[in-house]
Design an enzyme around this catalytic site. Structure first.
Site, PDB file in Angstrom:
ATOM      1  N   ASP A 225      35.649   0.905 -72.240  1.00 56.53           N
ATOM      2  CA  ASP A 225      36.154   2.243 -71.936  1.00 56.53           C
ATOM      3  C   ASP A 225      37.085   2.647 -73.084  1.00 56.53           C
ATOM      4  OD1 ASP A 225      37.543   4.471 -71.094  1.00 56.53           O
ATOM      5  OD2 ASP A 225      37.916   3.745 -69.065  1.00 56.53           O
TER       6      ASP A 225
ATOM      7  N   PHE B 205      43.051   1.672 -65.810  1.00 52.55           N
ATOM      8  CA  PHE B 205      42.948   3.078 -65.424  1.00 52.55           C
ATOM      9  C   PHE B 205      41.640   3.605 -65.983  1.00 52.55           C
ATOM     10  CE2 PHE B 205      43.297   7.632 -65.895  1.00 52.55           C
ATOM     11  CZ  PHE B 205      43.727   8.000 -64.631  1.00 52.55           C
TER      12      PHE B 205
ATOM     13  N   LYS C 259      37.704  12.565 -73.723  1.00 51.75           N
ATOM     14  CA  LYS C 259      38.929  13.123 -74.288  1.00 51.75           C
ATOM     15  C   LYS C 259      38.731  13.695 -75.690  1.00 51.75           C
ATOM     16  CE  LYS C 259      42.161  10.682 -71.283  1.00 51.75           C
ATOM     17  NZ  LYS C 259      42.326  11.804 -70.353  1.00 51.75           N
TER      18      LYS C 259
END
Length: 421
Positions: free
Chosen positions: A242, A157, A271
């Site tokens: 990531d 994802f 984030k």
């Protein structure tokens, strides 16, 4: 009691009439249905706790998918944001501003790298990493035009843009959004042999999550990340990590790659970098790699804006103390010890994770992940399901041990493993 349960007075027709239902109804009427939130409407929050519009309190065990690593309304971060709001919030990249240089220099230092390309969202940062790898492949490695390949892992994802879903294996993410962007090869996550077979002379990068969050907090086998690092060095391929969900303290280290002493060629961050205050993301790499860009090649109006830089600088300063990484290690060990007592009892089928991050697979007898999440919500605990039978637990790193234990008691009670209070 930590959560006040109650749905308000019934209407004359016996249907509860309260602010929660009114606000959810209005949202359903006027917003696209691209999410299916739990039926709670948050009004205020502080630390690891949220309060809804009717005064019910909830323990947040999701932390905005790691965006709230430092808790809701962290006072240190809020004060920095307020101070910056009184100065300047946006210049665009048409002009310099006085927080930009420090942000780039200090984030590069935190990562042990040289150069930063700031963006806003995680998906933007991954898109930027993809563009960087391709341009590096053509300009530096010498891959023939239009032939660059990037190897990725199944169950990944990385975001929801058209390009990023093109290499997703999740049917919900992909269906009805084609045609898809070419140039990617998908191999099983954790399989170093398959990775080696997939890398060719036209491969410019391997893009991986060191721990796959959306897939259910999947930790790869020991030795996998070092094997990928060795392969990419050997074949002159960029290793892109990531760390949008796994990075910045979540796993007990600044970066999840550190658990196996791996340093990638490029970090993709987001984030928690914005401290739960503003969206901030970045690609961090060497001057050689990010030096392929020239003015006009890539950009973002809000990327690296003054407010974002001010907040992110404070996040970096907080991470430098090591306090949050140590807390994630200590409380994470406790979290996993407690969750592992549920394994093999018939209540859960598996527990995975690292630091203050866990994926818990629910035994079918206890319902779906969504049903368990709703039952926990009714007991004052907020988690979120993924892939049907899994719930994710990722509290803010500032959570107190007593609060964490109370939340875990509610998990046991919902799963029938222990009577709840």
């Amino acid at each position: 009691m930590r959560a006040t349960i109650g749905r308000g007075p019934p209407s004359p027709l016996g249907v509860p009439v309260n602010a929660t239902e009114r606000l959810i109804g209005a949202a359903e009427a006027h917003s696209a249905h691209n999410y299916r939130p739990l039926p709670v409407v948050v009004a205020t929050a502080d630390g690891a706790w949220m309060t809804d519009v009717e005064g019910r309190r909830y323990l947040d065990l999701l932390a905005g998918y790691s965006a709230l690593n430092f808790g809701h309304r962290n006072r240190r971060l809020v004060e920095v944001a307020k101070a910056q709001l009184d100065r300047v919030t946006l210049t665009s990249r048409a002009f310099h501003h006085d927080r930009f240089a420090a942000f780039c220099a200090e984030l590069a230092e935190l990562c042990g790298m040289e150069t930063v390309l700031p963006m806003n969202t995680g998906a933007e940062a991954v898109e930027t990493a993809v563009k960087t790898a391709r341009k590096w492949g053509y300009r530096v490695k010498g891959v023939p035009a239009e032939m660059a390949k990037i190897v990725v892992a199944g169950n990944n994802f990385h975001g929801r843009t058209t390009t990023l879903i093109s290499f997703s294996t999740d049917p919900e993410a992909r269906a009805d959004f084609g045609p898809y962007t070419p140039g990617f090869e998908i191999v099983p996550y954790g399989d170093a042999t398959a990775m080696r077979a997939a890398v060719t002379e036209n491969t410019v990068a391997v893009l991986l999550e060191p721990i796959q969050g959306e897939a259910g907090v999947l930790v790869p086998p020991a030795g996998y990340l070092p094997a990928v690092r060795e392969l990419t060095r050997e074949r002159n391929v960029l290793f892109i990590a990531d760390e949008i969900q796994s990075g910045l303290g979540r796993t007990g280290r600044t970066f999840a790659c550190e658990h196996e002493n791996v340093v990638p060629d490029m970090y993709v961050l987001g984030k928690a970098l914005g401290g739960g205050v503003v969206p901030v993301s970045a690609v961090v790499s060497s001057a050689e790699v990010l030096g392929v860009f020239r003015p006009g090649d890539h950009g973002s109006t809000f990327g690296g804006n003054p407010l974002a830089c001010a907040v992110a600088l404070e996040v970096i300063a907080m991470l430098r103390t090591g306090e949050y990484q140590a807390r994630a290690t200590e409380l994470g060990d406790h979290l996993h010890r407690e969750l592992n007592t549920l394994s093999g009892t018939g209540h859960v089928t598996a527990v995975r994770g690292r630091g203050l991050w866990a994926g818990v697979d629910i035994a079918p007898a206890h319902g779906t992940g969504r049903e368990v999440s709703e039952k926990l919500m009714d007991r004052g605990v907020l988690v979120k399901d993924t892939h049907g039978a899994t719930i994710r637990i990722a509290p803010p790193l500032v959570i107190g041990k007593e609060d964490l234990d109370w939340g875990l008691d509610q998990v046991r009670a919902v799963l029938g493993a222990r009577p709840g209070p």
